[in-house]
Design a protein around this motif. Structure first.
Motif, PDB file in Angstrom:
ATOM      1  N   ALA A 131       0.807  -1.219   0.000  1.00 27.08           N
ATOM      2  CA  ALA A 131       0.000   0.000   0.000  1.00 27.08           C
ATOM      3  C   ALA A 131       0.847   1.279   0.000  1.00 27.08           C
ATOM      4  O   ALA A 131       0.507   2.243  -0.721  1.00 27.08           O
ATOM      5  N   TYR A 134       1.933   1.968  -3.596  1.00 26.19           N
ATOM      6  CA  TYR A 134       0.848   2.438  -4.459  1.00 26.19           C
ATOM      7  C   TYR A 134       0.401   3.847  -4.084  1.00 26.19           C
ATOM      8  O   TYR A 134      -0.008   4.627  -4.947  1.00 26.19           O
ATOM      9  N   ARG A 135       0.478   4.178  -2.815  1.00 21.69           N
ATOM     10  CA  ARG A 135       0.170   5.549  -2.404  1.00 21.69           C
ATOM     11  C   ARG A 135       1.167   6.529  -3.030  1.00 21.69           C
ATOM     12  O   ARG A 135       0.793   7.611  -3.510  1.00 21.69           O
ATOM     13  N   ASP A 138       0.254   6.914  -6.612  1.00 29.23           N
ATOM     14  CA  ASP A 138      -0.980   7.678  -6.770  1.00 29.23           C
ATOM     15  C   ASP A 138      -0.768   9.169  -6.561  1.00 29.23           C
ATOM     16  O   ASP A 138      -1.362   9.992  -7.268  1.00 29.23           O
ATOM     17  N   GLN A 139       0.085   9.509  -5.633  1.00 30.06           N
ATOM     18  CA  GLN A 139       0.305  10.916  -5.308  1.00 30.06           C
ATOM     19  C   GLN A 139       1.453  11.556  -6.090  1.00 30.06           C
ATOM     20  O   GLN A 139       1.761  12.731  -5.883  1.00 30.06           O
ATOM     21  N   GLY A 332       4.994   7.737   1.018  1.00 30.76           N
ATOM     22  CA  GLY A 332       3.827   6.872   0.925  1.00 30.76           C
ATOM     23  C   GLY A 332       3.570   6.126   2.209  1.00 30.76           C
ATOM     24  O   GLY A 332       2.408   5.964   2.629  1.00 30.76           O
ATOM     25  N   ASP A 335       1.928   8.330   4.710  1.00 26.94           N
ATOM     26  CA  ASP A 335       0.526   8.584   4.369  1.00 26.94           C
ATOM     27  C   ASP A 335      -0.394   7.449   4.828  1.00 26.94           C
ATOM     28  O   ASP A 335      -1.486   7.701   5.345  1.00 26.94           O
ATOM     29  N   VAL A 336       0.040   6.195   4.610  1.00 24.90           N
ATOM     30  CA  VAL A 336      -0.875   5.081   4.890  1.00 24.90           C
ATOM     31  C   VAL A 336      -1.006   4.775   6.377  1.00 24.90           C
ATOM     32  O   VAL A 336      -1.742   3.860   6.756  1.00 24.90           O
ATOM     33  N   GLU A 341      -6.418   7.479   3.813  1.00 25.65           N
ATOM     34  CA  GLU A 341      -5.480   7.375   2.701  1.00 25.65           C
ATOM     35  C   GLU A 341      -5.204   5.915   2.354  1.00 25.65           C
ATOM     36  O   GLU A 341      -5.142   5.538   1.180  1.00 25.65           O
ATOM     37  N   ARG A 342      -5.052   5.099   3.386  1.00 24.45           N
ATOM     38  CA  ARG A 342      -4.779   3.677   3.145  1.00 24.45           C
ATOM     39  C   ARG A 342      -5.959   2.999   2.449  1.00 24.45           C
ATOM     40  O   ARG A 342      -5.790   2.259   1.478  1.00 24.45           O
ATOM     41  N   SER A 344      -8.212   4.237   0.544  1.00 24.94           N
ATOM     42  CA  SER A 344      -8.357   4.663  -0.852  1.00 24.94           C
ATOM     43  C   SER A 344      -7.412   3.878  -1.755  1.00 24.94           C
ATOM     44  O   SER A 344      -7.756   3.550  -2.896  1.00 24.94           O
ATOM     45  N   VAL A 345      -6.223   3.556  -1.250  1.00 22.88           N
ATOM     46  CA  VAL A 345      -5.265   2.763  -2.016  1.00 22.88           C
ATOM     47  C   VAL A 345      -5.752   1.323  -2.155  1.00 22.88           C
ATOM     48  O   VAL A 345      -5.656   0.717  -3.233  1.00 22.88           O
TER      49      VAL A 345
END
Length: 403
Positions: A131, A134-135, A138-139, A332, A335-336, A341-342, A344-345
């Protein structure tokens, strides 16, 4: 760029170096040499050639390079274009660099990192451990670091390590047991780029079919149990859990499958059980699969589970790219730590249904590598016969000069 292309470049540059040796006092030859050299780079800038001719070969460099396009080492070469007073020496250096590149790099590997934006091929499987990665995708955190990441799906951690060792990927996500086994067997000289995940109860589960034919650990002897790969956390963790249930792991028939294929294989009866991580555990439960054994319960709980790996050669050759990957991934990971935020990923990248994203069991995303905890993993593997040789975890850490 492939080795064949590099050999062709090398031949062109050798010819150019030969021309440079006698072009100095012949204006016509100078122009032919300049045109040939710049065309070999895909750049026949006539105005630039004219300025160079006017200034002469002996001038000091006075021109700023045009912005480099994406494309790796050849673009990086153009970025440092000198006036022709330094061309001959520059060609010699490029020839040497090409020779080293041809002999040390397999096709399209981390060698692309010599020029930014660097393209990194990242080998992973889609479990919740990833995760933070991927965060960061994504960002745009990798993009901020001038990294272009290409995702390469692998069946399991040991496969990722083999592909890393063979130069088919540049970063490998894997469980620590798979990495430590590869290190002990000298499959690759690995370095831990970042921590990924720390186990908690129920993250990794042995699941049985919906028909109830396999519901308890004592029923495991003789069963066909799917794992991502042997020598991974899947079979090692399951073996440890079965031993605690007084079951001999040697009585198990291990079947290598990707987690994407496990639920279908379980429902068809191709296997009797499957070791899955989240979000596959929750997905399987919603389709009727029955939890049989918590693989991360007991001695394997609260231990580091997985990480991101590069090779020692990559750390030495491309430190800027490795550090850039670490910085982006760290953002990332931070963030998670926050659930929104987590989640959404998990929904966007890991295929979790928004209706049951709250049911997915999440453990811990460490912000740094804990050496003392990793040594516990090595000790656990050694004491239970899963590691034939000791592994120096401290040596696998990356120690940057700037701290």
């Amino acid at each position: 760029m492939h080795a064949g292309d590099l050999e062709a470049r090398l031949a062109d540059l050798r010819d150019a170096m030969y021309q440079a040796s006698y072009a100095r006092n012949d204006p016509a030859r100078q122009r032919r040499f300049l045109t040939s050299l710049f065309e070999s780079t895909g750049d026949s800038d006539a105005s630039f050639i004219s300025v160079v001719e006017a200034r002469g070969y002996e001038d000091e460099p006075r021109f700023a390079a045009r912005p480099a396009e994406p494309g790796g080492w050849w673009t990086a070469l153009r970025k440092r274009r000198y006036l022709i007073g330094a061309v001959a020496a520059g060609v010699v250096l490029v020839v040497a660099a090409c020779s080293l590149l041809i002999h040390s790099v397999k096709s399209d590997s981390v060698a692309a990192m010599t020029g930014f934006p660097a393209k990194l091929r990242v080998g992973l499987l889609d479990v919740v451990d990833t995760a933070p990665f991927y965060r960061a995708v994504d960002q745009g955190y990798f993009r901020d670091e001038k990294l272009d990441v290409e995702i390469v799906k692998v069946r399991g951690g040991p496969d990722a390590v083999r592909e890393l060792a063979d130069g088919r990927i540049d970063i490998a996500f894997t469980s620590y047991p798979g990495a430590f086994t590869a290190q002990a067997q000298h499959i690759a000289d690995l370095r831990i780029a970042a921590a990924a995940y720390t186990a908690r109860n129920s993250h990794l589960m042995l699941m049985g079919p919906a028909d109830g034919s396999f519901t308890h650990g004592y029923q495991a002897p003789g069963k066909r149990i799917a794992v991502t790969a042997t020598g991974s956390i899947s079979d090692i963790g399951t073996s440890l859990a079965l031993r605690e249930a007084n079951v001999d792991p040697k009585s198990i028939s291990w079947v290598s499958l990707s987690m994407d294929d496990m639920i279908g294989a379980l429902s068809r009866g191709d296997v009797d059980g499957a070791v899955m991580a989240e979000p596959y555990v929750t997905r399987a439960e919603r389709l009727g699969a029955i939890p049989v054994l918590d693989v991360t319960l007991g001695r394997t709980a609260f231990l580091p589970l997985s990480g991101w790996f590069v090779t020692a050669d990559q750390v030495r050759a491309y430190p800027e790219a490795v550090q850039a990957f670490q910085r982006a991934l760290a953002r990332g990971t931070a963030d998670v730590q926050r659930r929104d935020e987590r989640d959404s990923v998990l929904v966007k990248y890991l295929g979790v249904d928004p209706a049951y994203v709250d049911d997915v069991r999440i453990a811990t995303y460490p912000l740094e590598v804990d050496v003392s905890e990793l040594r516990k993993v090595v000790d656990l593997m050694r004491n239970n016969g899963f590691l034939a040789a000791p592994v120096d975890v401290g040596r696998m850490l990356i120690h940057w000069p700037n701290g």
